[in-house]
Scaffold this active site. Structure first.
Site, PDB file in Angstrom:
ATOM      1  N   LYS A  10      49.662  76.687   6.221  1.00 29.50           N
ATOM      2  CA  LYS A  10      48.775  76.068   5.238  1.00 29.50           C
ATOM      3  C   LYS A  10      48.755  76.844   3.909  1.00 29.50           C
ATOM      4  O   LYS A  10      49.177  78.011   3.851  1.00 29.50           O
ATOM      5  CB  LYS A  10      47.366  75.975   5.824  1.00 29.50           C
ATOM      6  CG  LYS A  10      47.254  75.026   7.035  1.00 29.50           C
ATOM      7  CD  LYS A  10      45.797  74.923   7.486  1.00 29.50           C
ATOM      8  CE  LYS A  10      45.622  73.968   8.648  1.00 29.50           C
ATOM      9  NZ  LYS A  10      44.192  73.823   9.035  1.00 29.50           N
ATOM     10  N   TYR A  50      45.224  63.608   7.724  1.00 31.30           N
ATOM     11  CA  TYR A  50      43.978  63.971   8.419  1.00 31.30           C
ATOM     12  C   TYR A  50      43.030  62.773   8.553  1.00 31.30           C
ATOM     13  O   TYR A  50      41.816  62.975   8.707  1.00 31.30           O
ATOM     14  CB  TYR A  50      43.282  65.114   7.689  1.00 31.30           C
ATOM     15  CG  TYR A  50      43.877  66.489   7.969  1.00 31.30           C
ATOM     16  CD1 TYR A  50      43.769  67.077   9.238  1.00 31.30           C
ATOM     17  CD2 TYR A  50      44.528  67.212   6.988  1.00 31.30           C
ATOM     18  CE1 TYR A  50      44.299  68.338   9.510  1.00 31.30           C
ATOM     19  CE2 TYR A  50      45.064  68.483   7.244  1.00 31.30           C
ATOM     20  CZ  TYR A  50      44.939  69.030   8.511  1.00 31.30           C
ATOM     21  OH  TYR A  50      45.456  70.281   8.779  1.00 31.30           O
ATOM     22  N   ASN A 113      42.477  78.193   7.579  1.00 34.98           N
ATOM     23  CA  ASN A 113      42.803  78.917   8.806  1.00 34.98           C
ATOM     24  C   ASN A 113      44.296  79.050   9.074  1.00 34.98           C
ATOM     25  O   ASN A 113      44.740  79.085  10.215  1.00 34.98           O
ATOM     26  CB  ASN A 113      42.057  78.297  10.000  1.00 34.98           C
ATOM     27  CG  ASN A 113      42.373  76.836  10.169  1.00 34.98           C
ATOM     28  OD1 ASN A 113      43.151  76.272   9.410  1.00 34.98           O
ATOM     29  ND2 ASN A 113      41.799  76.214  11.186  1.00 34.98           N
ATOM     30  N   HIS A 116      48.446  74.985  11.196  1.00 32.13           N
ATOM     31  CA  HIS A 116      48.076  73.759  11.917  1.00 32.13           C
ATOM     32  C   HIS A 116      48.925  73.651  13.171  1.00 32.13           C
ATOM     33  O   HIS A 116      50.079  74.076  13.185  1.00 32.13           O
ATOM     34  CB  HIS A 116      48.352  72.541  11.029  1.00 32.13           C
ATOM     35  CG  HIS A 116      48.292  71.231  11.764  1.00 32.13           C
ATOM     36  ND1 HIS A 116      47.094  70.605  12.034  1.00 32.13           N
ATOM     37  CD2 HIS A 116      49.265  70.461  12.336  1.00 32.13           C
ATOM     38  CE1 HIS A 116      47.334  69.491  12.720  1.00 32.13           C
ATOM     39  NE2 HIS A 116      48.643  69.380  12.912  1.00 32.13           N
ATOM     40  N   GLU A 127      52.889  63.126  13.884  1.00 31.82           N
ATOM     41  CA  GLU A 127      52.831  64.104  12.791  1.00 31.82           C
ATOM     42  C   GLU A 127      54.233  64.531  12.343  1.00 31.82           C
ATOM     43  O   GLU A 127      54.474  64.689  11.141  1.00 31.82           O
ATOM     44  CB  GLU A 127      51.976  65.304  13.225  1.00 31.82           C
ATOM     45  CG  GLU A 127      50.516  64.895  13.408  1.00 31.82           C
ATOM     46  CD  GLU A 127      49.602  66.030  13.860  1.00 31.82           C
ATOM     47  OE1 GLU A 127      50.050  67.195  13.946  1.00 31.82           O
ATOM     48  OE2 GLU A 127      48.418  65.741  14.124  1.00 31.82           O
TER      49      GLU A 127
HETATM   50  N1  UDP Z   1      37.952  72.273   9.603  1.00 30.21           N
HETATM   51  C1  UDP Z   1      36.939  72.639   8.726  1.00 30.21           C
HETATM   52  N2  UDP Z   1      35.641  72.714   9.205  1.00 30.21           N
HETATM   53  C2  UDP Z   1      35.333  72.438  10.486  1.00 30.21           C
HETATM   54  C3  UDP Z   1      36.350  72.063  11.373  1.00 30.21           C
HETATM   55  C4  UDP Z   1      37.653  71.989  10.898  1.00 30.21           C
HETATM   56  O1  UDP Z   1      37.215  72.879   7.555  1.00 30.21           O
HETATM   57  O2  UDP Z   1      34.133  72.536  10.860  1.00 30.21           O
HETATM   58  C5  UDP Z   1      39.343  72.177   9.112  1.00 30.21           C
HETATM   59  C6  UDP Z   1      40.233  73.328   9.594  1.00 30.21           C
HETATM   60  O3  UDP Z   1      41.179  73.609   8.560  1.00 30.21           O
HETATM   61  C7  UDP Z   1      40.914  72.708  10.784  1.00 30.21           C
HETATM   62  C8  UDP Z   1      41.120  71.272  10.315  1.00 30.21           C
HETATM   63  O4  UDP Z   1      39.926  70.985   9.587  1.00 30.21           O
HETATM   64  O5  UDP Z   1      42.127  73.369  11.112  1.00 30.21           O
HETATM   65  C9  UDP Z   1      41.293  70.248  11.410  1.00 30.21           C
HETATM   66  O6  UDP Z   1      40.226  70.382  12.337  1.00 30.21           O
HETATM   67  P1  UDP Z   1      40.509  70.324  13.901  1.00 30.21           P
HETATM   68  O7  UDP Z   1      39.176  70.236  14.579  1.00 30.21           O
HETATM   69  O8  UDP Z   1      41.517  69.276  14.201  1.00 30.21           O
HETATM   70  O9  UDP Z   1      41.110  71.786  14.205  1.00 30.21           O
HETATM   71  P2  UDP Z   1      42.599  72.256  14.557  1.00 30.21           P
HETATM   72  O10 UDP Z   1      43.229  71.174  15.378  1.00 30.21           O
HETATM   73  O11 UDP Z   1      43.315  72.472  13.245  1.00 30.21           O
HETATM   74  O12 UDP Z   1      42.432  73.539  15.323  1.00 30.21           O
HETATM   75 MG    MG Z   2      43.375  69.179  15.101  1.00 32.10          MG
END
Ligand code: UDP
Ligand code: MG
Length: 141
Positions: A10, A50, A113, A116, A127
């Protein structure tokens, strides 16, 4: 069980100079890189990618962040690739990520974070198809 997954490095990780170190983690964890591109996602692309999160309160922040700079998109191959990659990256929130995971070592915050990972075989296919055509995926090595 699928042998492919979709990953991204990212914009925070690219900006912070961690792209090479994260690629090393991918290779050390025995993933084969079938495809890799450095892109600058548009806001519309980020919103499409997303879309499943469009009703969530963090959607605007997330899609603005994801279109704020360079992202490396990757198609990876390994046995049980989806769960192997999720194990390698760690929990979404870096404060909950296990020692030795990519998010533990390189994430900036819950939103920014570092990486992905697709969350299911079905989504990994969708994806990968979002960013790669079939003939961009090189599997014969
Ligand atoms: N995210 C965020 N706040 C939250 C949860 C998620 O900004 O409370 C962002 C974070 O970058 C995350 C992405 O949205 O990686 C997608 O969320 P998901 O729950 O799918 O997490 P992931 O699959 O990336 O672990
Ligand atoms: Mg996710």
């Amino acid at each position: 069980m699928n042998n492919r997954t979709f990953a991204m490095i990212k914009p925070d990780a690219v900006r912070n100079g961690h792209m090479g170190k994260i690629l090393d983690r991918i290779i050390e964890a025995d993933f084969k890189i079938l495809g890799a591109k450095l892109i600058r996602m548009t806001k519309a692309q980020a919103e499409g990618f997303y879309a499943i999160h469009r009703e969530r309160p963090f959607f605007q922040e997330l899609t603005t962040f994801m279109s704020s700079g360079k992202t490396m998109v990757l198609a990876l191959e390994k046995d049980d690739a989806v769960s192997a990659w999720r194990d390698t990256i760690g929990a979404t929130n870096p404060s909950e990520a296990a020692d030795g995971t990519i998010r533990k070592d390189f994430a900036t915050s819950l939103g920014e974070n570092a990486v992905h990972g697709a969350d299911s075989d079905e989504n990994s296919v969708i994806e990968i198809g979002f960013f790669f055509t079939n003939n961009e995926l090189i599997s014969n090595q």
